[in-house]
Design an enzyme around this catalytic site. Structure first.
Site, PDB file in Angstrom:
ATOM      1  N   LEU A 102       3.492   2.865   2.917  1.00  0.00           N
ATOM      2  CA  LEU A 102       4.056   3.376   1.665  1.00  0.00           C
ATOM      3  C   LEU A 102       4.569   2.152   0.920  1.00  0.00           C
ATOM      4  CD1 LEU A 102       6.143   6.499   2.848  1.00  0.00           C
ATOM      5  CD2 LEU A 102       3.972   6.512   1.607  1.00  0.00           C
ATOM      6  N   ASP A 103       4.508   2.183  -0.411  1.00  0.00           N
ATOM      7  CA  ASP A 103       5.030   1.056  -1.195  1.00  0.00           C
ATOM      8  C   ASP A 103       6.531   0.896  -0.969  1.00  0.00           C
ATOM      9  OD1 ASP A 103       2.501   0.801  -2.250  1.00  0.00           O
ATOM     10  OD2 ASP A 103       2.973   1.883  -4.094  1.00  0.00           O
ATOM     11  N   LYS A 104       7.031  -0.273  -1.301  1.00  0.00           N
ATOM     12  CA  LYS A 104       8.465  -0.575  -1.091  1.00  0.00           C
ATOM     13  C   LYS A 104       9.360   0.460  -1.783  1.00  0.00           C
ATOM     14  CE  LYS A 104      10.871  -4.552  -2.700  1.00  0.00           C
ATOM     15  NZ  LYS A 104      11.472  -4.232  -3.823  1.00  0.00           N
ATOM     16  N   LYS A 189      -0.199   5.681  -7.976  1.00  0.00           N
ATOM     17  CA  LYS A 189       0.223   4.966  -9.188  1.00  0.00           C
ATOM     18  C   LYS A 189      -0.988   4.646 -10.067  1.00  0.00           C
ATOM     19  CE  LYS A 189       4.283   3.074  -7.003  1.00  0.00           C
ATOM     20  NZ  LYS A 189       4.734   2.009  -6.125  1.00  0.00           N
TER      21      LYS A 189
END
Ligand code: URA
Length: 238
Positions: A102-104, A189
């Site tokens: 998962l992204d930060k 995104k």
């Protein structure tokens, strides 16, 4: 431990498949063919053999983790704190790995496991497990039709790929819940960006049928139950 559970854990197959293998081609315990799947064995001392190969039991640890914001999914990162730094206060096996990333700035459900074969089966099984996200956009979402039309994006290596059609669950103003069926970097995104939106908040609600429990707060983890693990395997492999 029951023989079918032992076979299921050591061969990384479902309990049903383990029962089938015990029936045919058969499993030997201390030199004797055992056909009763409920037979109790000593997983640490009994010699269990399948197709002339000894099966060795190793206890595995699997967890559900509520990833908080601001930590990266990696063992080490020069710049930012990692999920393992975040979890440092708890005693965890050193060989724990995350199922995907998962992204930060993304929050939500992450599966952590010491079981490499389990992670592999979920990532590369016959079926891709859907990942369900709650997305908050910069402005109300009005492009539901376009979201479900064929879309081409560019992957991390600069190669174009066709997005698998997502499932759109609901839209309420700038809030969207959807399920995607691939795990490419920044997939959500990029999809919304392609439609002219910016993702302000991203939260993973579920992997397959497994939902993030509402009682698990950001930064908390709890063991994945045997039933949850079996169910995920079933969804990915059958
Ligand atoms: N899609 C994204 O863009 N980011 C995530 O962290 C997960 C899916």
């Amino acid at each position: 431990m029951r023989l079918d559970a032992f076979v299921s854990k050591t061969l990384h197959v479902t309990r049903k498949e383990a029962k089938r293998l015990i029936e045919h081609p058969g499993v030997y315990v201390n030199g004797q063919r055992i056909t009763r799947t409920q037979t109790l064995i000593d997983e640490h001392h009994d010699a269990v053999v399948f197709r002339d190969q000894p099966l060795h039991y190793q206890a595995q640890h699997d967890y559900l983790y509520h990833k908080p914001k601001g930590v990266v999914v990696a063992h080490r990162d020069g710049q930012h704190p990692t999920i393992f730094d975040d979890l440092n206060h708890t005693r965890l096996p050193a060989t724990l790995n995350a199922l995907g990333r998962l992204d930060k700035d993304t929050t939500g459900l992450l599966i952590l496991s010491t079981d490499g074969a389990f992670i592999h089966q979920l990532m590369h099984g016959k079926h891709t497990l859907g990942k369900t996200y709650d997305v908050t956009l910069n402005t109300p979402f009005t492009e539901s039709v376009k979201l479900l039309e064929p879309m081409t994006l560019i992957d991390g290596k600069g190669k174009p790929y066709q997005v698998k059609t997502p499932t759109l669950h609901h839209v309420e103003g700038a809030q969207v819940r959807l399920t995607i069926y691939e795990g490419k970097t920044h997939q959500i995104k990029k999809m919304f960006h392609a439609l002219g939106y910016e993702v302000l908040e991203l939260h993973r609600h579920a992997i397959g049928s497994l939902c993030l429990p509402t009682t698990l707060h950001p930064g908390e983890l709890r063991p994945l139950s045997e039933a949850e693990k079996t169910q995920l395997l079933l969804e990915a492999t059958t």
